[in-house]
Design a protein around this motif. Structure first.
Motif, mmCIF file in Angstrom:
data_model
loop_
_atom_site.group_PDB
_atom_site.id
_atom_site.type_symbol
_atom_site.label_atom_id
_atom_site.label_comp_id
_atom_site.label_asym_id
_atom_site.label_seq_id
_atom_site.Cartn_x
_atom_site.Cartn_y
_atom_site.Cartn_z
ATOM 1 N N ASN A 1 0.843 -1.196 0.000
ATOM 2 C CA ASN A 1 0.000 0.000 0.000
ATOM 3 C C ASN A 1 0.877 1.243 0.000
ATOM 4 O O ASN A 1 1.871 1.301 0.726
ATOM 5 N N ALA A 2 0.502 2.208 -0.799
ATOM 6 C CA ALA A 2 1.314 3.420 -0.944
ATOM 7 C C ALA A 2 0.809 4.562 -0.086
ATOM 8 O O ALA A 2 1.485 5.590 0.024
ATOM 9 N N MET A 3 -0.371 4.400 0.550
ATOM 10 C CA MET A 3 -0.927 5.518 1.299
ATOM 11 C C MET A 3 -1.869 5.021 2.382
ATOM 12 O O MET A 3 -2.456 3.951 2.284
ATOM 13 N N CYS A 4 -2.000 5.828 3.423
ATOM 14 C CA CYS A 4 -2.976 5.561 4.472
ATOM 15 C C CYS A 4 -3.166 6.854 5.263
ATOM 16 O O CYS A 4 -2.209 7.615 5.456
ATOM 17 N N ILE A 5 -4.387 7.103 5.697
ATOM 18 C CA ILE A 5 -4.674 8.258 6.542
ATOM 19 C C ILE A 5 -5.589 7.802 7.662
ATOM 20 O O ILE A 5 -6.407 6.895 7.485
ATOM 21 N N ASN A 6 -5.426 8.398 8.821
ATOM 22 C CA ASN A 6 -6.253 8.072 9.976
ATOM 23 C C ASN A 6 -7.571 8.848 9.867
ATOM 24 O O ASN A 6 -7.570 10.079 9.944
ATOM 25 N N PRO A 7 -8.714 8.164 9.699
ATOM 26 C CA PRO A 7 -9.971 8.875 9.496
ATOM 27 C C PRO A 7 -10.583 9.425 10.783
ATOM 28 O O PRO A 7 -11.703 9.952 10.749
ATOM 29 N N VAL A 8 -9.868 9.300 11.884
ATOM 30 C CA VAL A 8 -10.354 9.871 13.137
ATOM 31 C C VAL A 8 -9.725 11.241 13.381
ATOM 32 O O VAL A 8 -10.409 12.211 13.723
ATOM 33 N N ASN A 9 -8.387 11.346 13.194
ATOM 34 C CA ASN A 9 -7.729 12.652 13.385
ATOM 35 C C ASN A 9 -7.198 13.242 12.085
ATOM 36 O O ASN A 9 -6.624 14.323 12.084
ATOM 37 N N TRP A 10 -7.329 12.527 10.975
ATOM 38 C CA TRP A 10 -6.920 12.967 9.640
ATOM 39 C C TRP A 10 -5.440 13.323 9.575
ATOM 40 O O TRP A 10 -5.041 14.271 8.916
ATOM 41 N N LYS A 11 -4.644 12.486 10.240
ATOM 42 C CA LYS A 11 -3.195 12.622 10.185
ATOM 43 C C LYS A 11 -2.590 11.414 9.473
ATOM 44 O O LYS A 11 -3.177 10.333 9.436
ATOM 45 N N THR A 12 -1.402 11.620 8.916
ATOM 46 C CA THR A 12 -0.713 10.535 8.214
ATOM 47 C C THR A 12 0.529 10.074 8.979
ATOM 48 O O THR A 12 1.348 9.327 8.444
ATOM 49 N N ASP A 13 0.655 10.519 10.226
ATOM 50 C CA ASP A 13 1.747 10.050 11.071
ATOM 51 C C ASP A 13 1.174 9.155 12.165
ATOM 52 O O ASP A 13 0.012 8.745 12.115
ATOM 53 N N ALA A 14 1.976 8.836 13.168
ATOM 54 C CA ALA A 14 1.579 7.871 14.191
ATOM 55 C C ALA A 14 0.865 8.504 15.382
ATOM 56 O O ALA A 14 0.767 7.884 16.449
ATOM 57 N N THR A 15 0.347 9.700 15.225
ATOM 58 C CA THR A 15 -0.404 10.338 16.308
ATOM 59 C C THR A 15 -1.680 9.544 16.590
ATOM 60 O O THR A 15 -2.529 9.396 15.703
ATOM 61 N N ALA B 1 -5.432 8.486 17.865
ATOM 62 C CA ALA B 1 -6.710 9.203 17.915
ATOM 63 C C ALA B 1 -7.706 8.373 18.701
ATOM 64 O O ALA B 1 -7.744 7.146 18.594
ATOM 65 N N LEU B 2 -8.540 9.059 19.499
ATOM 66 C CA LEU B 2 -9.533 8.380 20.317
ATOM 67 C C LEU B 2 -10.878 8.410 19.610
ATOM 68 O O LEU B 2 -11.379 9.471 19.229
ATOM 69 N N LEU B 3 -11.485 7.238 19.440
ATOM 70 C CA LEU B 3 -12.783 7.094 18.777
ATOM 71 C C LEU B 3 -13.802 6.592 19.789
ATOM 72 O O LEU B 3 -13.575 5.569 20.453
ATOM 73 N N ASP B 4 -14.916 7.297 19.921
ATOM 74 C CA ASP B 4 -16.003 6.889 20.831
ATOM 75 C C ASP B 4 -15.523 6.674 22.262
ATOM 76 O O ASP B 4 -16.052 5.824 22.992
ATOM 77 N N ASP B 5 -14.495 7.405 22.662
ATOM 78 C CA ASP B 5 -13.988 7.426 24.040
ATOM 79 C C ASP B 5 -13.292 6.140 24.489
ATOM 80 O O ASP B 5 -12.662 6.124 25.551
ATOM 81 N N THR B 6 -13.397 5.069 23.720
ATOM 82 C CA THR B 6 -12.845 3.796 24.186
ATOM 83 C C THR B 6 -11.897 3.126 23.194
ATOM 84 O O THR B 6 -11.180 2.201 23.555
ATOM 85 N N ILE B 7 -11.909 3.572 21.937
ATOM 86 C CA ILE B 7 -11.127 2.921 20.889
ATOM 87 C C ILE B 7 -9.985 3.839 20.462
ATOM 88 O O ILE B 7 -10.210 5.017 20.156
ATOM 89 N N THR B 8 -8.775 3.315 20.465
ATOM 90 C CA THR B 8 -7.616 4.092 20.019
ATOM 91 C C THR B 8 -7.197 3.618 18.633
ATOM 92 O O THR B 8 -7.002 2.423 18.405
ATOM 93 N N VAL B 9 -7.079 4.563 17.726
ATOM 94 C CA VAL B 9 -6.707 4.271 16.337
ATOM 95 C C VAL B 9 -5.378 4.948 16.048
ATOM 96 O O VAL B 9 -5.264 6.176 16.143
ATOM 97 N N THR B 10 -4.367 4.145 15.696
ATOM 98 C CA THR B 10 -3.030 4.676 15.438
ATOM 99 C C THR B 10 -2.542 4.183 14.087
ATOM 100 O O THR B 10 -2.573 2.978 13.808
ATOM 101 N N LEU B 11 -2.083 5.095 13.269
ATOM 102 C CA LEU B 11 -1.567 4.730 11.949
ATOM 103 C C LEU B 11 -0.126 4.260 12.077
ATOM 104 O O LEU B 11 0.695 4.912 12.728
ATOM 105 N N ASP B 12 0.163 3.120 11.475
ATOM 106 C CA ASP B 12 1.545 2.648 11.382
ATOM 107 C C ASP B 12 2.107 3.137 10.050
ATOM 108 O O ASP B 12 1.749 2.618 8.987
ATOM 109 N N PRO B 13 2.975 4.148 10.070
ATOM 110 C CA PRO B 13 3.446 4.752 8.810
ATOM 111 C C PRO B 13 4.225 3.789 7.916
ATOM 112 O O PRO B 13 4.243 3.956 6.698
ATOM 113 N N ARG B 14 4.863 2.790 8.516
ATOM 114 C CA ARG B 14 5.641 1.858 7.705
ATOM 115 C C ARG B 14 4.740 0.842 7.010
ATOM 116 O O ARG B 14 4.854 0.623 5.793
#
Length: 327
Positions: free
Chosen positions: A245-259, A261-274
């Protein structure tokens, strides 16, 4: 939200159990490896029965959404004994299966927008289970994509009327979004607000051959591609849908790094850039059905359109507003 995902997952399981055979007319054609493929007749997209259309843009401030659904059918046997590797939109039960997903995503994608989704001869889950991307690509391009392209062309000709539009699709529908992007001329691309590839990949080769396919870098850029796949751990990344895959974005915080993001107060979504996948913690995916030991096993493929539905609803509105502000 978790309850909604569970209901949809349970419905999928019921469909798997209740798949029946029924009469169907079709034709045969040999493919590149001398496999005999029995193909249902192509849908006629001038027939309203082949569409799910919702008109919700009452004041002209929204956009069109062209949505391609995912894979719903397993291989099935018609009355003449032929094994079918394709869904048949002439069958009411196949249209009903696709409608479960279409109606679900329309709840947020058609919010203030005109929504168009065609029924098509998608390749079966058994086709994906081969894990042979040559077989998958051959069956897909020979039949399924021919339907998607025919439906999109008719949409542009009969419905679009120069309006801004969003392309969106999940899984096989996400593959269809990528393939449609490769066919768009410059004038058509200028009206594309964004393209959402949910639960599928955009490969380096896709970008190399079509450099105008560019990744979204934030929540407001337009003409770009929003792409993501979700897993519990990067080791569960499934190449058939998510690599390379050549691209990915976090649809919770709209970042492309490993920051994270908290979804629905209980779920953590983190993008793995590699690995270019989303690592999801705190989400119980046990209700997702195991699909032939390939999908929903360590990954959260079946949840892609639903888990992020509220961030996506807001993002559709934001990108449309941004696109219109540039005109």
């Amino acid at each position: 939200m978790n309850e909604k995902i569970s209901i949809i997952a349970a419905t999928i399981i019921c469909i798997v159990i209740s798949l029946l055979t029924c009469a169907c007319t079709g034709n045969t054609e040999p493919d590149a490896v001398k496999e005999t493929v029995y193909v249902p007749l192509a849908p006629d997209y001038t027939d309203p029965l082949m569409w799910h259309i919702i008109k919700n843009d009452s004041n002209g401030s929204g956009a069109d959404v062209f949505y391609i659904p995912s894979t719903w059918e397993f291989d099935w046997t018609s009355a003449d004994g032929a094994i079918r590797h394709y869904a048949d939109p002439s069958r009411a039960d196949h249209r009903a299966d696709m409608s479960i997903e279409i109606e679900g995503v329309a709840e947020y994608m058609a919010d203030g927008n005109d929504f168009y989704s065609p029924f098509y001869r998608h390749i079966t889950l058994d086709s994906w289970a081969t894990l042979n991307e040559d077989t998958i690509s051959r069956r897909y391009h020979d039949v399924a994509f021919q339907d998607v392209k025919a439906a999109f062309d008719l949409y542009l000709d009969k419905h679009n009327a120069g309006r801004p539009f969003i392309l969106a699709g999940f899984s096989q529908g996400g593959k269809s979004v990528v393939e449609l992007l490769k066919t768009l001329d410059e004038n058509t691309r200028s009206r594309m607000v964004a393209a959402y590839v949910m639960g599928y990949k955009v490969t380096p080769d896709d970008i190399a051959s079509h450099p105008y396919i560019t990744a979204a870098s934030d929540s407001i850029d337009t003409g770009t591609v929003i792409c993501y796949n979700s897993v519990s751990d990067v080791k569960y990344t499934k190449p058939v849908v998510a690599a390379p895959n050549a691209m990915c974005i976090n649809p919770v915080n709209w970042k492309t790094d490993a920051t994270p993001a908290l979804l629905d107060d209980t779920i953590t979504v983190t993008l793995d850039p590699r690995a270019k996948v989303l690592v999801v913690e705190g989400y119980d995916g046990s209700s997702l059905p195991n699909i032939l030991d390939i999908l929903n096993t360590g990954d959260y493929h079946g949840a892609e359109p639903w888990l992020y539905s509220e961030p996506l609803r807001k993002n559709f509105k934001l990108r449309i507003k941004t696109w219109r502000s540039k005109q």
